[in-house]
Scaffold this motif. Structure first.
Motif, PDB file in Angstrom:
ATOM      1  N   LYS A  60       0.849  -1.179   0.000  1.00  0.00           N
ATOM      2  CA  LYS A  60       0.000   0.000   0.000  1.00  0.00           C
ATOM      3  C   LYS A  60       0.885   1.230   0.000  1.00  0.00           C
ATOM      4  CE  LYS A  60      -3.577  -2.425   2.434  1.00  0.00           C
ATOM      5  NZ  LYS A  60      -4.302  -2.604   3.641  1.00  0.00           N
ATOM      6  N   LYS A  61       0.331   2.341  -0.413  1.00  0.00           N
ATOM      7  CA  LYS A  61       1.094   3.580  -0.466  1.00  0.00           C
ATOM      8  C   LYS A  61       0.958   4.293   0.881  1.00  0.00           C
ATOM      9  CE  LYS A  61       1.980   7.579  -3.220  1.00  0.00           C
ATOM     10  NZ  LYS A  61       2.291   7.865  -4.572  1.00  0.00           N
ATOM     11  N   TYR A  62       2.088   4.704   1.440  1.00  0.00           N
ATOM     12  CA  TYR A  62       2.121   5.380   2.732  1.00  0.00           C
ATOM     13  C   TYR A  62       2.864   6.698   2.627  1.00  0.00           C
ATOM     14  CZ  TYR A  62       0.604   1.029   4.904  1.00  0.00           C
ATOM     15  OH  TYR A  62      -0.117  -0.084   5.264  1.00  0.00           O
ATOM     16  N   GLU A  63       2.516   7.615   3.532  1.00  0.00           N
ATOM     17  CA  GLU A  63       3.245   8.874   3.700  1.00  0.00           C
ATOM     18  C   GLU A  63       3.669   8.967   5.150  1.00  0.00           C
ATOM     19  OE1 GLU A  63       0.544  11.978   2.627  1.00  0.00           O
ATOM     20  OE2 GLU A  63       0.998  11.773   0.495  1.00  0.00           O
ATOM     21  N   THR A  64       4.926   9.298   5.376  1.00  0.00           N
ATOM     22  CA  THR A  64       5.431   9.506   6.728  1.00  0.00           C
ATOM     23  C   THR A  64       5.946  10.932   6.820  1.00  0.00           C
ATOM     24  OG1 THR A  64       6.037   7.180   6.979  1.00  0.00           O
ATOM     25  CG2 THR A  64       7.107   8.743   8.450  1.00  0.00           C
ATOM     26  N   THR A  89      14.056   0.039   2.368  1.00  0.00           N
ATOM     27  CA  THR A  89      14.411  -0.804   1.223  1.00  0.00           C
ATOM     28  C   THR A  89      14.824  -2.200   1.684  1.00  0.00           C
ATOM     29  OG1 THR A  89      16.624   0.151   1.206  1.00  0.00           O
ATOM     30  CG2 THR A  89      15.031   1.070  -0.323  1.00  0.00           C
ATOM     31  N   LYS A  90      15.466  -2.289   2.855  1.00  0.00           N
ATOM     32  CA  LYS A  90      15.836  -3.600   3.392  1.00  0.00           C
ATOM     33  C   LYS A  90      14.598  -4.431   3.717  1.00  0.00           C
ATOM     34  CE  LYS A  90      17.116  -4.582   7.651  1.00  0.00           C
ATOM     35  NZ  LYS A  90      17.768  -4.465   8.933  1.00  0.00           N
ATOM     36  N   ASN A  91      13.518  -3.766   4.123  1.00  0.00           N
ATOM     37  CA  ASN A  91      12.287  -4.465   4.482  1.00  0.00           C
ATOM     38  C   ASN A  91      11.283  -4.526   3.335  1.00  0.00           C
ATOM     39  OD1 ASN A  91      12.735  -5.229   7.254  1.00  0.00           O
ATOM     40  ND2 ASN A  91      12.795  -3.042   7.676  1.00  0.00           N
ATOM     41  N   GLY A  92      11.713  -4.234   2.122  1.00  0.00           N
ATOM     42  CA  GLY A  92      10.883  -4.475   0.952  1.00  0.00           C
ATOM     43  C   GLY A  92      10.056  -3.304   0.461  1.00  0.00           C
ATOM     44  N   THR A 128       3.149  -4.601   7.641  1.00  0.00           N
ATOM     45  CA  THR A 128       4.065  -5.031   8.703  1.00  0.00           C
ATOM     46  C   THR A 128       5.342  -4.195   8.705  1.00  0.00           C
ATOM     47  OG1 THR A 128       4.911  -6.734   7.207  1.00  0.00           O
ATOM     48  CG2 THR A 128       3.195  -7.401   8.761  1.00  0.00           C
ATOM     49  N   THR A 129       5.789  -3.788   7.521  1.00  0.00           N
ATOM     50  CA  THR A 129       6.977  -2.949   7.425  1.00  0.00           C
ATOM     51  C   THR A 129       6.731  -1.594   8.077  1.00  0.00           C
ATOM     52  OG1 THR A 129       7.598  -4.029   5.361  1.00  0.00           O
ATOM     53  CG2 THR A 129       8.613  -1.902   5.820  1.00  0.00           C
ATOM     54  N   VAL A 130       5.546  -1.044   7.853  1.00  0.00           N
ATOM     55  CA  VAL A 130       5.214   0.266   8.421  1.00  0.00           C
ATOM     56  C   VAL A 130       5.128   0.181   9.942  1.00  0.00           C
ATOM     57  CG1 VAL A 130       3.476   2.082   8.460  1.00  0.00           C
ATOM     58  CG2 VAL A 130       4.059   0.974   6.318  1.00  0.00           C
ATOM     59  N   LYS A 131       4.569  -0.905  10.443  1.00  0.00           N
ATOM     60  CA  LYS A 131       4.477  -1.084  11.896  1.00  0.00           C
ATOM     61  C   LYS A 131       5.872  -1.155  12.512  1.00  0.00           C
ATOM     62  CE  LYS A 131       2.371  -3.918  15.430  1.00  0.00           C
ATOM     63  NZ  LYS A 131       1.577  -5.090  15.741  1.00  0.00           N
ATOM     64  N   THR A 132       6.767  -1.886  11.873  1.00  0.00           N
ATOM     65  CA  THR A 132       8.146  -1.993  12.358  1.00  0.00           C
ATOM     66  C   THR A 132       8.842  -0.644  12.307  1.00  0.00           C
ATOM     67  OG1 THR A 132       8.178  -4.227  11.458  1.00  0.00           O
ATOM     68  CG2 THR A 132      10.285  -3.305  12.106  1.00  0.00           C
ATOM     69  N   LEU A 133       8.599   0.118  11.246  1.00  0.00           N
ATOM     70  CA  LEU A 133       9.201   1.449  11.118  1.00  0.00           C
ATOM     71  C   LEU A 133       8.733   2.357  12.251  1.00  0.00           C
ATOM     72  CD1 LEU A 133      10.772   3.641   9.510  1.00  0.00           C
ATOM     73  CD2 LEU A 133       8.611   4.105   8.350  1.00  0.00           C
ATOM     74  N   GLU A 134       7.434   2.362  12.545  1.00  0.00           N
ATOM     75  CA  GLU A 134       6.916   3.207  13.619  1.00  0.00           C
ATOM     76  C   GLU A 134       7.494   2.826  14.970  1.00  0.00           C
ATOM     77  OE1 GLU A 134       2.680   2.937  13.242  1.00  0.00           O
ATOM     78  OE2 GLU A 134       2.624   4.594  11.816  1.00  0.00           O
ATOM     79  N   ALA A 153       4.593  10.832  12.014  1.00  0.00           N
ATOM     80  CA  ALA A 153       3.241  10.333  11.790  1.00  0.00           C
ATOM     81  C   ALA A 153       3.204   9.652  10.425  1.00  0.00           C
ATOM     82  CB  ALA A 153       2.241  11.474  11.837  1.00  0.00           C
ATOM     83  N   THR A 154       2.539   8.497  10.365  1.00  0.00           N
ATOM     84  CA  THR A 154       2.435   7.749   9.123  1.00  0.00           C
ATOM     85  C   THR A 154       0.960   7.625   8.741  1.00  0.00           C
ATOM     86  OG1 THR A 154       4.433   6.498   9.655  1.00  0.00           O
ATOM     87  CG2 THR A 154       2.999   5.569   7.986  1.00  0.00           C
ATOM     88  N   PHE A 155       0.671   7.848   7.470  1.00  0.00           N
ATOM     89  CA  PHE A 155      -0.697   7.786   6.952  1.00  0.00           C
ATOM     90  C   PHE A 155      -0.734   6.958   5.684  1.00  0.00           C
ATOM     91  CE2 PHE A 155       0.076  11.978   8.820  1.00  0.00           C
ATOM     92  CZ  PHE A 155      -0.855  11.975   9.845  1.00  0.00           C
ATOM     93  N   LYS A 156      -1.889   6.327   5.425  1.00  0.00           N
ATOM     94  CA  LYS A 156      -2.104   5.694   4.138  1.00  0.00           C
ATOM     95  C   LYS A 156      -2.428   6.794   3.136  1.00  0.00           C
ATOM     96  CE  LYS A 156      -4.062   1.397   5.698  1.00  0.00           C
ATOM     97  NZ  LYS A 156      -5.237   0.547   5.661  1.00  0.00           N
ATOM     98  N   ALA A 157      -1.770   6.735   1.988  1.00  0.00           N
ATOM     99  CA  ALA A 157      -2.012   7.771   0.968  1.00  0.00           C
ATOM    100  C   ALA A 157      -3.146   7.381   0.055  1.00  0.00           C
ATOM    101  CB  ALA A 157      -0.743   7.991   0.161  1.00  0.00           C
TER     102      ALA A 157
END
Length: 157
Positions: A60-64, A89-92, A128-134, A153-157
């Protein structure tokens, strides 16, 4: 919708019992007994197991949005963004883009500062990547070192 699948020595009749979007739902498996069950003799199907289909996870597309300390050096700012890009990039994650919005006044003081450097990062990644990043961004720094990233803050775009 019914379909018969030959498995091993017996046959299974699989039917879709749940609605759901795009034909996804739960599937029920009927009994594959060789002898007649009481329920099968009565005309109803004997449901052995009901399982839900796993949905395929898509990127999915995200904005942080990051708020950096206002007194950070440009080299440190580049290092933070490089670390963020390397982690994603390491987490895909794919299509990573960062826009430095510049130094702006914020609504309330954070750690005594009324200004911060805003950075907007957009990327495609798995949830899952976004959760790990947060989790990584909100982790405290050991020792007396100040965190360069004050808020995020991270949002779905």
């Amino acid at each position: 919708m019914r379909s018969t699948i030959a498995v091993g020595s017996g046959e299974r009749t699989v039917r879709n019992v749940g609605g759901g979007r795009n034909g996804r739902g739960t599937t029920a498996r009927t009994c594959k007994c060789t002898r007649r069950c009481a329920k099968a003799a009565a005309g109803s199907s004997h449901v052995v197991a009901v399982t839900s289909r796993a949905r395929s996870k898509k990127e999915k597309k995200y904005e942080t949005m990051l708020l950096l300390r206002p007194d950070i050096l440009e080299e440190e700012q580049d290092q933070e963004l490089a670390k963020l890009e390397a982690f994603l990039t390491k987490n895909g994650a794919t299509d990573f883009k960062c826009i430095v919005r510049g130094r702006q006044r914020i609504a309330y003081p954070i750690e005594g500062d009324w200004f911060g450097i805003y950075v907007l990062c957009t990327y495609n990644a798995m949830p899952t990547t976004v959760k790990t990043l947060e989790e990584q961004l909100s982790a405290p720094v050991a020792g007396n070192a100040k965190k360069n990233i004050v808020r995020q803050a991270t949002f779905k775009a």
